[in-house]
Structure formats: structure tokens, C-alpha cells
Write a protein that holds these residues in place. Structure first.
Motif, PDB file in Angstrom:
ATOM      1  N   ARG A   1      -7.805  -4.099   6.396  1.00 42.70           N
ATOM      2  CA  ARG A   1      -6.808  -4.875   5.664  1.00 42.70           C
ATOM      3  C   ARG A   1      -6.997  -6.375   5.832  1.00 42.70           C
ATOM      4  O   ARG A   1      -7.482  -6.843   6.857  1.00 42.70           O
ATOM      5  CB  ARG A   1      -5.409  -4.516   6.147  1.00 42.70           C
ATOM      6  N   ASP A   2      -6.569  -7.081   4.813  1.00 43.76           N
ATOM      7  CA  ASP A   2      -6.453  -8.543   4.834  1.00 43.76           C
ATOM      8  C   ASP A   2      -7.744  -9.249   5.240  1.00 43.76           C
ATOM      9  O   ASP A   2      -7.747 -10.096   6.128  1.00 43.76           O
ATOM     10  CB  ASP A   2      -5.311  -8.976   5.749  1.00 43.76           C
TER      11      ASP A   2
ATOM     12  N   ASP B   1      -8.251  -5.687   0.707  1.00 40.81           N
ATOM     13  CA  ASP B   1      -8.131  -4.484   1.521  1.00 40.81           C
ATOM     14  C   ASP B   1      -9.260  -3.572   1.064  1.00 40.81           C
ATOM     15  O   ASP B   1      -9.374  -3.260  -0.123  1.00 40.81           O
ATOM     16  CB  ASP B   1      -6.790  -3.791   1.287  1.00 40.81           C
TER      17      ASP B   1
END
Length: 139
Positions: free
Chosen positions: A114-115, A67
Motif C-alpha cells: 500500500r501507498d 497500491d
């Protein structure tokens, strides 16, 4: 006389005839560019620092994802196309993994992406940082 010699001569005669028949003066374009229009868009990446990175291991500890919080210090929206993260293992070797992200960050704002999947990383690797390596003016 060879066929290649005949073909070369025909090409030269054809090219010369074309140049003689065309009006080369009409092909010249003149004009000015207004001073308010930038000729080359500036690179937004220097004003795109990565503020924070939190990375974790997934897939039985073999792969990583992160992240990343990116700040846009530009006066316009910027689309982040690619982020690169670096890791260092116990021997000191550096691994670099890049991933496309395609996120628009508004002017003078921060955004958490994110991710981000970073793929396979050495089991003893430690994260050292991420940078924006691909960005352009947003829509």
C-alpha cells in the motif's frame, strides 16, 4: 640515473624476491562443490507478477501513489525491494517511476503493498502498469 628508474628497479627486484621465496604450490586450493548446492541463486522476479494496481493522485494532483498486489509464485519467500510503475501522457511519452518497498511475500501467496509514493507525474498521464524490478530470497 633518475630516481624513478631506481625506484622501478627496486620494485622489480623486490617482487622477484617475493615470488622466489613464496611457496606457490600451497596457494592452490582444490575441492568439489556438492551437487545439491546451487552455485548461483536463481532470479525470483519472473515468478512475481503484479496482479492489480490502483493508483491515485495526491498533493493537489501533482504526485501519485499506488497500491500494488504482487503474487509470489516461487516455492520460497521473496523480499520485494523495488517496484517500477509506468505512465503515458497525452503525447505518448512514457514516464517511469521506481520506489523501494521492502516487503516479504510468502511462497505461493499474494500481498498488497500500500501507498507506494511515485512522485511527480504529468497532469495528463495515465497509468499503464507496474513491475517488480528488485527482489531476492526472503528471510
Amino acid at each position: 640515473m633518475k630516481v624513478s628508474t631506481i625506484l622501478a628497479g627496486a620494485v622489480l627486484i623486490g617482487a622477484g624476491g617475493y615470488l622466489a621465496l613464496t611457496d606457490r604450490e600451497s596457494a592452490v586450493v582444490t575441492g568439489t562443490v556438492p551437487a545439491s548446492v546451487p552455485l548461483v541463486a536463481s532470479d525470483p522476479r519472473p515468478a512475481m507478477p503484479v496482479v492489480n494496481v490502483a493508483w491515485r493522485r495526491e498533493g493537489f494532483g501533482l504526485t501519485t501513489s499506488a497500491d500494488v498486489i504482487v503474487r509470489n509464485n516461487n516455492a520460497y519467500a521473496v523480499r520485494v525491494d523495488r517496484i517500477s510503475c509506468r505512465f503515458r501522457d497525452a503525447s505518448g511519452a512514457v514516464e517511469e517511476h521506481a520506489q523501494g518497498v521492502y516487503q516479504v511475500i510468502q511462497p505461493r501467496a499474494e500481498k498488497m503493498i500500500r501507498d507506494i509514493p511515485l512522485g511527480f507525474v504529468s497532469s495528463d498521464a495515465k497509468g499503464i502498469g507496474c513491475t517488480v524490478i528488485g527482489a531476492r530470497r526472503g528471510l
